[in-house]
Design a protein around this motif. Structure first.
Motif, PDB file in Angstrom:
ATOM      1  N   VAL A  87       0.830  -1.203   0.000  1.00  0.00           N
ATOM      2  CA  VAL A  87       0.000   0.000   0.000  1.00  0.00           C
ATOM      3  C   VAL A  87       0.867   1.257   0.000  1.00  0.00           C
ATOM      4  CG1 VAL A  87      -1.765   1.293   1.265  1.00  0.00           C
ATOM      5  CG2 VAL A  87      -1.889  -1.197   1.160  1.00  0.00           C
ATOM      6  N   ALA A  88       1.889   1.278   0.853  1.00  0.00           N
ATOM      7  CA  ALA A  88       2.774   2.448   0.920  1.00  0.00           C
ATOM      8  C   ALA A  88       3.503   2.656  -0.405  1.00  0.00           C
ATOM      9  CB  ALA A  88       3.776   2.277   2.062  1.00  0.00           C
ATOM     10  N   PHE A  89       3.943   1.575  -1.030  1.00  0.00           N
ATOM     11  CA  PHE A  89       4.636   1.674  -2.305  1.00  0.00           C
ATOM     12  C   PHE A  89       3.717   2.261  -3.372  1.00  0.00           C
ATOM     13  CE2 PHE A  89       6.059   0.044  -6.407  1.00  0.00           C
ATOM     14  CZ  PHE A  89       7.423   0.294  -6.364  1.00  0.00           C
ATOM     15  N   GLY A  90       2.485   1.775  -3.413  1.00  0.00           N
ATOM     16  CA  GLY A  90       1.523   2.293  -4.390  1.00  0.00           C
ATOM     17  C   GLY A  90       1.255   3.769  -4.193  1.00  0.00           C
ATOM     18  N   MET A  91       1.083   4.206  -2.955  1.00  0.00           N
ATOM     19  CA  MET A  91       0.822   5.623  -2.697  1.00  0.00           C
ATOM     20  C   MET A  91       2.049   6.468  -3.025  1.00  0.00           C
ATOM     21  SD  MET A  91      -1.694   5.822   0.608  1.00  0.00           S
ATOM     22  CE  MET A  91      -0.609   5.028   1.783  1.00  0.00           C
ATOM     23  N   GLY A  92       3.233   5.927  -2.822  1.00  0.00           N
ATOM     24  CA  GLY A  92       4.444   6.651  -3.190  1.00  0.00           C
ATOM     25  C   GLY A  92       4.555   6.856  -4.684  1.00  0.00           C
ATOM     26  N   VAL A  93       4.210   5.825  -5.454  1.00  0.00           N
ATOM     27  CA  VAL A  93       4.262   5.935  -6.918  1.00  0.00           C
ATOM     28  C   VAL A  93       3.268   6.978  -7.409  1.00  0.00           C
ATOM     29  CG1 VAL A  93       3.806   4.723  -9.084  1.00  0.00           C
ATOM     30  CG2 VAL A  93       5.130   3.599  -7.280  1.00  0.00           C
ATOM     31  N   VAL A  94       2.039   6.905  -6.920  1.00  0.00           N
ATOM     32  CA  VAL A  94       0.995   7.831  -7.374  1.00  0.00           C
ATOM     33  C   VAL A  94       1.357   9.268  -7.024  1.00  0.00           C
ATOM     34  CG1 VAL A  94      -1.411   8.516  -7.054  1.00  0.00           C
ATOM     35  CG2 VAL A  94      -0.828   6.093  -7.289  1.00  0.00           C
ATOM     36  N   SER A  95       1.774   9.508  -5.788  1.00  0.00           N
ATOM     37  CA  SER A  95       2.103  10.873  -5.376  1.00  0.00           C
ATOM     38  C   SER A  95       3.320  11.404  -6.124  1.00  0.00           C
ATOM     39  CB  SER A  95       2.339  10.929  -3.862  1.00  0.00           C
ATOM     40  OG  SER A  95       3.408  10.069  -3.483  1.00  0.00           O
ATOM     41  N   GLY A  96       4.255  10.525  -6.479  1.00  0.00           N
ATOM     42  CA  GLY A  96       5.426  10.959  -7.229  1.00  0.00           C
ATOM     43  C   GLY A  96       5.086  11.359  -8.648  1.00  0.00           C
ATOM     44  N   ILE A  97       4.184  10.615  -9.282  1.00  0.00           N
ATOM     45  CA  ILE A  97       3.778  10.938 -10.651  1.00  0.00           C
ATOM     46  C   ILE A  97       3.067  12.286 -10.691  1.00  0.00           C
ATOM     47  CG2 ILE A  97       2.221  10.278 -12.528  1.00  0.00           C
ATOM     48  CD1 ILE A  97       2.832   7.353 -11.814  1.00  0.00           C
TER      49      ILE A  97
END
Length: 468
Positions: free
Chosen positions: A62-72
């Protein structure tokens, strides 16, 4: 309120990067923690390590997914709000970001599926390799992002082409610019400590409910080892980073220390209120000579003041002074936690001291706060430049109107708090569940269809006698 488009764009980027940075600072450390857990399971065959691996794997996903989305989302602002900056720095920052995608993100994405779902399909050793590759990918991602950010702080290896752009001249000097080694080590250690204190807080929470919880003991013990060992190293790395900043960005150091007047034998200002208009720090509480000792390692070393620089080049001392002290103060609290845990471990009461466990829970978010304070110190200290000393922030913005930026900022705030609030709520709910129940498949259960039998499970006959 009469706020310029530049200020609104800066607020928007600060908001999105503040959301984004908390996820990589957690997943970088958590990926390595998962690799260690799986390695310990393969080595010792103890069931508790596999249970903890599955327990934290869900949270990592979950944390990895939120990191990817917020980075994009954050990266799109380079084109919408900071087009001039993107154009002028594109020949250098573009390839660096591309290297991050090619060498880090592809590595993470390529092995993440195996890491999440492949234990009973590819076998434990190949699965461990996938976990290690994901951990390596997160570290490589940090490497390239911090190289790019460090170049903006201490630009090197460039030339200015006919179009007024920064063009690469020496890629080794660009990647390994003067501040990068210090910034990279400091950030990676911060990520490991951030994860350690989250893991420690979760372990402490479950120990308060049940002191015999073997998985909670392992979590808490490993986290406290990390706090005790890594925090002193981090403090030393921070000191080295500070000396590097003094050499290359002395105005930032002057603002961080609250010094408007430079001089030899400078004091350390413990507390005060910097006043940018009066160019002085009010209500100072200081220790004579200690500022020079820390910054120059000399009793009479000269410490710069903001008045040594043109006023239009001053960063905001009021922000830097306090953000720096929040970061340092939390660092010493982490050190205190680590030393306290060592003393209790020596006495054999590490798991029987509720006061330590409650303190660990309070310190759970301390890593995130320290990382945010550190990034505020780094980024505000670079102002009024986007590329330090070369490209001003006011000259970097796109031709956008303030109302348009304000509208997108409001939308970002609403969407971020809803989406990431839900994700954070899920992670907190997962952490509240005991790792002894419902944390993953039964260890050692073979995947019959694939014909693969994982490493045999091992149940410690004396679960209370943990030695981690």
């Amino acid at each position: 309120m009469d706020i310029s488009a530049v200020d609104l764009a800066r607020i928007q980027f600060a908001f999105t990067i503040s959301f984004h940075i908390i996820f990589p600072s957690f997943t970088i450390g958590l990926a390595s923690f998962l690799m260690v857990l799986e390695g310990l399971w393969l080595t010792t065959k103890r069931e508790v390590y596999l249970r903890l691996f599955h327990y934290w794997l869900k949270i990592f996903a979950v944390a990895f997914g939120m990191g990817v989305v917020s980075g994009i989302v954050m990266s799109y602002q380079f084109g919408t709000n900071w087009a001039v900056f993107a154009d002028k720095t594109g020949p250098i920052l573009g390839p660096l970001m591309g290297y991050e995608v090619l060498s880090a993100f592809f590595l993470e994405a390529g092995f993440l599926g195996i890491m999440l779902f492949g234990l009973n399909r590819v076998g434990p050793r190949l699965h461990f390799t996938a976990t290690a590759m994901v951990a390596l990918g997160t570290a490589l991602s940090g490497f390239w992002i911090l190289s790019a950010n460090s170049w903006m702080q201490t630009p090197a290896g460039y030339t200015i082409n006919e179009a007024g752009q920064f063009a690469p001249e020496n890629w080794l000097e660009i990647v390994f610019n003067p501040s990068f080694p210090f910034r990279f080590v400091h950030m990676m250690l911060a990520a490991y400590l951030t994860t350690a204190f989250v893991v420690g807080a979760v372990g402490a929470y479950h120990l308060l409910k049940d002191r015999t919880n073997d998985a909670a003991r392992v979590m808490f013990s490993m986290a406290m080892w990390m706090a005790a060992i890594v925090t002193p190293v981090q403090i030393f790395a921070g000191d080295m980073h500070g000396l590097n900043t003094l050499e290359h960005q002395p105005a930032k150091i002057a603002a961080m220390e609250g010094h408007f007047e430079g001089g030899n034998g400078a004091p350390l200002i413990l507390f005060g209120i910097p006043d940018m208009e009066k160019a002085e720090t009010d209500y100072k509480v200081e220790i004579p000579l200690l500022g020079s000792i820390i910054l120059t390692h000399s009793l009479d070393g000269r410490v710069p003041g903001l008045k040594d620089f043109p006023r239009e080049d001053w960063p905001d001392a009021a922000i830097l002074f306090f953000s720096f002290r929040v970061m340092v103060g939390l660092g010493f609290l982490m050190l205190g936690m680590g030393l306290w845990s060592l003393w209790l471990r020596y006495r054999g009461t590490l798991y029987e001291t509720p006061l330590l466990h409650r303190a660990a829970m309070v310190m759970g978010p301390s890593g995130f706060i320290a990382v945010l304070a550190g990034w505020i110190t780094t980024e505000v200290g670079r102002q009024p430049y986007t590329v330090y000393g070369l490209l001003r922030t006011s000259d970097s913005i796109s031709p956008v109107d303030a109302p348009a930026v304000a509208t997108s900022l409001v939308i970002f705030i609403i969407v971020y708090f809803i989406v990431f609030g839900i994700g954070t709520g899920y992670m907190l709910a997962a952490m509240s569940r005991s790792p002894e129940t419902g944390s993953g498949p039964t260890p050692g259960e073979p995947a019959r269809a694939a014909g693969v039998t994982p490493a045999p499970a091992f149940t410690d006959p004396h679960p209370s006698n943990t030695t981690e």
